[in-house]
Design a protein around this motif. Structure first.
Motif, short mmCIF file in Angstrom:
data_model
loop_
_atom_site.label_atom_id
_atom_site.label_comp_id
_atom_site.label_asym_id
_atom_site.label_seq_id
_atom_site.Cartn_x
_atom_site.Cartn_y
_atom_site.Cartn_z
N PRO A 3 0.82 -0.68 0.27
CA PRO A 3 0.12 -0.29 -0.22
C PRO A 3 1.02 1.09 -0.08
CG PRO A 3 -0.04 -1.73 2.16
CD PRO A 3 0.60 -2.05 1.25
N ARG A 4 2.43 1.31 0.79
CA ARG A 4 2.84 2.52 0.94
C ARG A 4 3.25 2.39 -0.92
NH1 ARG A 4 8.13 4.41 1.50
NH2 ARG A 4 8.44 6.73 2.98
N LEU A 5 3.99 1.14 -1.36
CA LEU A 5 4.11 2.15 -2.71
C LEU A 5 2.66 2.84 -3.57
CD1 LEU A 5 6.86 -0.60 -3.53
CD2 LEU A 5 7.20 1.06 -1.82
N ALA A 6 2.26 1.54 -4.10
CA ALA A 6 0.84 2.15 -4.41
C ALA A 6 0.70 3.88 -3.75
CB ALA A 6 -0.50 1.49 -3.91
N TRP A 7 0.62 4.19 -2.62
CA TRP A 7 0.49 5.61 -2.16
C TRP A 7 1.87 6.15 -2.84
CZ3 TRP A 7 2.85 9.63 1.07
CH2 TRP A 7 1.98 10.20 0.89
N LEU A 8 2.48 6.15 -3.32
CA LEU A 8 3.70 6.67 -3.60
C LEU A 8 3.75 6.51 -4.56
CD1 LEU A 8 6.50 5.51 -1.37
CD2 LEU A 8 5.60 8.07 -1.25
N ASP A 17 2.59 8.99 -13.70
CA ASP A 17 1.27 7.99 -12.32
C ASP A 17 1.83 7.13 -13.57
OD1 ASP A 17 0.75 9.56 -11.03
OD2 ASP A 17 -0.57 10.22 -11.39
N ILE A 18 1.38 7.09 -14.93
CA ILE A 18 1.11 5.64 -15.86
C ILE A 18 2.58 4.89 -15.86
CG2 ILE A 18 1.21 5.28 -18.65
CD1 ILE A 18 -0.32 7.94 -18.51
N VAL A 19 3.16 5.37 -15.75
CA VAL A 19 4.83 4.77 -16.03
C VAL A 19 4.64 3.80 -14.53
CG1 VAL A 19 6.85 5.01 -16.07
CG2 VAL A 19 5.83 6.14 -17.91
N LEU A 20 4.87 4.86 -13.30
CA LEU A 20 5.10 3.84 -11.72
C LEU A 20 3.72 3.17 -12.00
CD1 LEU A 20 6.16 7.29 -10.47
CD2 LEU A 20 7.47 5.56 -11.17
N GLN A 21 2.17 3.85 -11.82
CA GLN A 21 1.62 2.18 -11.38
C GLN A 21 1.61 1.57 -12.39
OE1 GLN A 21 -2.14 5.18 -11.44
NE2 GLN A 21 -1.22 6.05 -9.45
N SER A 22 1.73 1.78 -13.84
CA SER A 22 1.75 -0.15 -14.73
C SER A 22 2.91 -0.18 -14.64
CB SER A 22 1.58 0.14 -15.77
OG SER A 22 2.27 -0.39 -16.67
N TYR A 23 3.89 -0.22 -13.74
CA TYR A 23 4.82 -0.88 -13.09
C TYR A 23 4.82 -1.33 -12.14
CZ TYR A 23 9.46 -2.29 -11.06
OH TYR A 23 10.25 -3.05 -11.01
N LEU A 24 3.98 -0.93 -11.32
CA LEU A 24 3.97 -1.45 -9.52
C LEU A 24 3.20 -2.33 -9.86
CD1 LEU A 24 4.69 -2.05 -6.44
CD2 LEU A 24 2.25 0.45 -6.20
N GLN A 37 13.91 -2.55 -4.53
CA GLN A 37 14.11 -1.65 -3.71
C GLN A 37 15.14 -0.32 -4.57
OE1 GLN A 37 14.87 -1.77 -0.17
NE2 GLN A 37 15.45 0.41 -0.47
N ALA A 38 15.18 -1.10 -5.63
CA ALA A 38 15.45 0.56 -6.48
C ALA A 38 14.00 1.60 -6.88
CB ALA A 38 16.21 -0.25 -7.73
N PHE A 39 12.86 -0.36 -6.99
CA PHE A 39 11.75 0.86 -6.71
C PHE A 39 11.41 1.50 -5.96
CE2 PHE A 39 6.92 1.38 -7.61
CZ PHE A 39 6.82 2.16 -9.23
N ALA A 40 11.70 1.52 -4.46
CA ALA A 40 10.92 1.85 -3.83
C ALA A 40 11.41 3.14 -3.49
CB ALA A 40 11.17 0.79 -2.46
N ALA A 63 23.51 3.22 -9.41
CA ALA A 63 23.49 1.96 -10.90
C ALA A 63 21.74 1.03 -10.92
CB ALA A 63 24.75 1.28 -10.62
N GLN A 64 22.03 0.53 -9.42
CA GLN A 64 20.21 -0.02 -9.44
C GLN A 64 19.29 0.56 -10.41
OE1 GLN A 64 20.36 -1.30 -5.67
NE2 GLN A 64 21.74 -3.26 -6.30
N ILE A 65 19.12 2.70 -9.46
CA ILE A 65 18.26 2.93 -10.12
C ILE A 65 17.99 3.18 -11.81
CG2 ILE A 65 16.98 5.32 -10.24
CD1 ILE A 65 17.69 4.69 -6.75
N ALA A 66 19.38 2.56 -12.05
CA ALA A 66 19.93 3.81 -13.27
C ALA A 66 19.64 3.02 -14.31
CB ALA A 66 21.13 3.58 -13.77
N ALA A 67 19.31 1.95 -14.11
CA ALA A 67 18.93 0.01 -14.71
C ALA A 67 17.62 0.18 -14.60
CB ALA A 67 19.82 -1.07 -13.92
N LEU A 68 16.90 0.38 -13.46
CA LEU A 68 15.69 0.34 -13.16
C LEU A 68 14.76 1.55 -14.05
CD1 LEU A 68 12.20 -0.17 -11.98
CD2 LEU A 68 13.22 1.24 -10.31
N VAL A 69 15.72 2.36 -14.72
CA VAL A 69 14.92 4.36 -15.41
C VAL A 69 15.07 3.22 -16.21
CG1 VAL A 69 15.10 5.97 -15.97
CG2 VAL A 69 15.16 5.82 -13.29
#
Length: 75
Positions: A3-8, A17-24, A37-40, A63-69
């Motif tokens: 729920p916290r990630l859904a809210w964030l 909203d489209i990109v982040l919620q779709s990934y989640l 963890q990189a997404f959080a 590097a992990q966030i860069a790969a996620l992006v």
């Protein structure tokens, strides 16, 4: 779903909203723990910083966030 990630992931900017919620909803549960963890961590950034990374080609120093992006850009 966390729920916290859904809210964030609800940022109030349509593009984010489209990109982040779709990934989640579609990919987060099956992602490796490091990517989760990189997404959080990405969700802790301010909106302009997320926009810069996703849409303006700014590379993250983590590097992990860069790969996620890169993955999020390819969606």
């Amino acid at each position: 779903m966390n729920p916290r990630l859904a809210w964030l992931s609800r940022r109030g900017i349509k593009e984010l909203d489209i990109v982040l919620q779709s990934y989640l909803q579609d990919d987060y549960a099956d992602a490796p723990p490091a990517e989760q963890q990189a997404f959080a961590s990405l969700l802790e950034y301010q909106d302009p910083d997320i926009l810069d990374r996703l849409f303006h080609g700014v590379e993250d120093s983590n590097a992990q966030i860069a790969a996620l992006v890169v993955r999020l850009r390819g969606r």
